[in-house]
Scaffold this active site. Structure first.
Site, mmCIF file in Angstrom:
data_model
loop_
_atom_site.group_PDB
_atom_site.id
_atom_site.type_symbol
_atom_site.label_atom_id
_atom_site.label_comp_id
_atom_site.label_asym_id
_atom_site.label_seq_id
_atom_site.Cartn_x
_atom_site.Cartn_y
_atom_site.Cartn_z
ATOM 1 N N MET A 164 0.508 -1.220 -0.433
ATOM 2 C CA MET A 164 0.403 -0.155 0.218
ATOM 3 C C MET A 164 0.807 1.416 0.255
ATOM 4 O O MET A 164 1.638 1.508 0.614
ATOM 5 C CB MET A 164 -0.887 0.464 1.070
ATOM 6 N N ARG A 297 -3.906 -3.061 11.032
ATOM 7 C CA ARG A 297 -4.038 -1.878 12.133
ATOM 8 C C ARG A 297 -3.783 -3.014 13.415
ATOM 9 O O ARG A 297 -2.538 -2.811 14.515
ATOM 10 C CB ARG A 297 -4.397 -1.044 12.629
ATOM 11 N N TYR A 441 4.438 3.146 12.431
ATOM 12 C CA TYR A 441 4.070 2.916 10.917
ATOM 13 C C TYR A 441 2.687 2.517 11.379
ATOM 14 O O TYR A 441 1.347 2.838 13.164
ATOM 15 C CB TYR A 441 4.787 2.211 10.123
ATOM 16 N N GLU A 442 1.653 2.232 10.286
ATOM 17 C CA GLU A 442 0.205 2.695 10.166
ATOM 18 C C GLU A 442 -0.359 3.290 10.991
ATOM 19 O O GLU A 442 -1.672 2.901 11.755
ATOM 20 C CB GLU A 442 -0.224 0.876 10.619
ATOM 21 N N GLY A 443 -0.004 4.341 11.001
ATOM 22 C CA GLY A 443 -0.570 4.838 11.955
ATOM 23 C C GLY A 443 -0.295 5.387 13.346
ATOM 24 O O GLY A 443 0.081 4.579 14.260
#
Length: 590
Positions: A164, A297, A441-443
């Site tokens: 992604m 997440r 990462y991933e927010g």
């Protein structure tokens, strides 16, 4: 020291005894007849062999060698290609994939147990297939039928890999700032131009093609995040029959040199008019991408859990062997000059903290996966909506709390080793480095906390939180739960703080940002207390069957309630202090 071994006994306990997964699966038509307890156990047994025998031996060597970039070509560490061929050949990439396109259709409750094994064995290796699985989720949910039939079977088989591509140099958490462009072409495709950074698995030598999911803007797109579309951009162009054509107009410009997960290729990707295909509706790309992101997440939360389990196993083995000092009462064993360090109170504190957080996290990740399964497969609309609300509420907690406590556990594991924990050969320092990224990462975990408090609690007036609280209270009110009173007190504290925040948030604009991280941790500790009460209840009822296993569960539950759950008192105090202490300094005074 012994290598990682999957904690199968505990996984079966959580899956079958605490959550009665087989009974749930039998009531969901899409899963009934597909998976039962025997099937699940067979999959877990085989997964334990794959992770323990195939992936664990490559963990340290992969870290030492790292991924390498040479003139745009990325080479994974020695042994990775062969291991990936074996791994994908076993069907593991498509374990939870849609059976209509070649996936195995296993429930998420089972998949999270496997993901934990993967991350514990080799976090860098795992990321390649984790991104592919996420890519498949987005395509399955939003792509048209032609694209799904062309791409999904080859992704599930591991023949191709997925990524992604969100982040740009100027657009991290604020994706509304991204500049990558998508120009419509006469044949219905799009020419994608722009640069993306921090792309996991953006280029590698594990598969013959890589399928990039890229966020970009159409020429007439509205500003901000409302104008983002999602595109499928293959590394190599694909014919209607799935045959591979020429290289697309994209390249890997560089690899990032990282603190950890060094065998995972983190790429700068350049798209120079690359051919892409629209996924879903124009300007709705962010919603489509978040189909993937929400599962990712949870997966990254499980990275924290897996690393913590690996650290715990290693630390316990070392603490049993390493001999230093006297017993707490000053005595020495008659036959030995020293005692194993596991006898010392501070070492026991660290090990029990690791054990309580890791086993609590295993139950919690399974619980969140249960909600995802219900949201996807339940026939009853109300059950599906309830599960969707709980999954939305708890996903940011799963990502952030599992990774925050995962780092805490890995640091404890390193500390148990003393000076040896700082030395590469023992493996603990790699776990600390590898798990650290999971908070970012991933927010970032701060973003997760803000999402939880602002969007999942305040925005709906606490409705989803009330659903969770009602479930906890119903369980705690059952007779025979000796720790139920402590859980209910903790729940009341959470509800009181939540009500206070709901009342104050409108009058104090900075309050949500100031309270968010503490609030997420408060909710996390209460959620783990609920998990521990459920596990203790099961263990108490089965104590006569296996005193050693179930007795350990009860003792660990006691430790959690006595030593870890009280952390919520300080979290409440910090939340109620409000935002003012953060703004007493001017920007120049920092």
């Amino acid at each position: 020291m012994a290598g990682y071994q999957a904690p199968l006994r505990d996984m079966r306990f959580v899956l079958h005894e605490v959550f009665a997964a087989e009974r749930l699966w039998s009531r969901l038509p899409a899963l009934a007849g597909t998976v039962d307890a025997a099937t699940a156990d067979a999959i877990l047994e085989e997964a334990a062999k794959v992770t323990g025998e195939l992936l664990t031996p490559l963990n340290r060597s992969g870290d030492e060698q790292g991924a390498r970039w040479e003139a745009g070509v990325v080479h994974t560490p020695d042994g990775f290609r062969e291991a990936y061929a074996t791994y994908s050949g076993g069907g593991w990439v498509g374990l939870a994939g849609n059976p209509a396109y070649g996936g195995l259709g296993m429930p998420k409750m089972l998949a999270v147990q496997f993901e934990e094994m993967l991350y514990a064995a080799n976090a860098s290796f795992t990321l390649y297939s984790a991104l592919t699985s996420g890519c498949c989720l987005a395509l399955d949910a939003h792509a048209d039928e032609a694209l799904k039939r062309l791409y999904l079977p080859r992704l599930y088989s591991g023949e191709w890999a997925g990524t992604m591509c969100l982040t740009e140099a100027q657009a991290g958490s604020d994706l509304g700032l991204l500049r990558t462009r998508a120009e419509p072409q006469a044949d219905g495709s799009y020419a994608i131009s722009g640069s993306k950074i921090f792309i996991t698995g953006g280029e590698h030598d594990l598969t013959e093609n890589i399928v990039h999911l890229v966020l970009a803007r159409l020429p007439d797109a509205p500003p901000s995040s409302r104008g983002i579309s999602l595109f499928l951009v293959p590394k190599r162009l694909v014919g209607p029959d799935g045959s591979l054509g020429p290289h697309n107009a994209l390249s890997c410009g560089a690899l990032e040199h990282k603190m950890g997960i060094k065998a995972s290729a983190t790429c700068v990707m350049n798209f120079d008019g690359a051919t892409g295909y629209l996924i879903g509706e124009p300007n709705k790309g962010l919603a489509a991408m978040f189909t993937m992101m929400n599962y990712e997440r949870l997966s990254i939360g499980i990275q924290g859990l897996g690393c913590a389990e690996a650290s715990y196993q290693s630390a316990v083995a070392y603490a049993r062997e390493r001999r230093q000092g006297r017993t707490p009462d000053g005595a020495r064993r008659a036959e030995q000059a020293t005692v194993p360090i596991i006898a010392h109170a501070d070492v026991r504190r660290m090990l029990l903290t690791m054990k309580a957080l890791t086993e609590g996290g295993r139950a919690f990740s399974t619980y969140v996966a249960q909600q995802l399964d219900l949201a996807k497969y339940a026939n009853d609309t109300d059950k599906r909506r309830r599960a969707q609300a709980l999954a939305a509420l708890l996903t940011p907690v799963a990502k952030a709390f599992l990774t925050d406590t995962g780092l805490e556990s890995c640091v404890h594991g390193q500390q148990v080793f003393g000076g040896h924990g700082y030395i590469r050969e023992w493996g603990q320092e790699q776990l600390v480095r590898d798990v650290r990224i999971a908070q970012i990462y991933e927010g970032t975990n701060g973003i997760q906390a803000h999402d939880l408090l602002e969007r999942k609690v305040v925005a709906d007036g606490g409705a989803a939180l009330r659903l969770f609280a009602e479930e906890i209270r119903a369980f705690a009110d059952r007779p025979g739960n000796p720790r139920a009173g402590e859980l209910l007190q903790a729940l009341e504290r959470l509800e009181s703080v939540s009500a206070w925040l709901l009342e104050r948030a409108a009058q104090e604009p900075a309050l949500i940002g100031a309270a968010a991280v503490d609030y997420l941790h408060l909710l996390g500790y209460v959620a783990y207390a609920y998990m521990w009460l459920r596990m203790a209840d099961t263990a108490q009822n089965r104590l006569a069957d296996d005193d050693a296993f179930y007795g350990a569960k009860l003792a660990t539950a006691q430790f959690y309630f006595a030593k870890l759950l009280p952390r919520i008192a300080s979290l409440e105090a910090a939340i109620r202090a409000g935002s003012r202490p953060l703004y007493e300094l001017t920007d120049e005074q920092f």
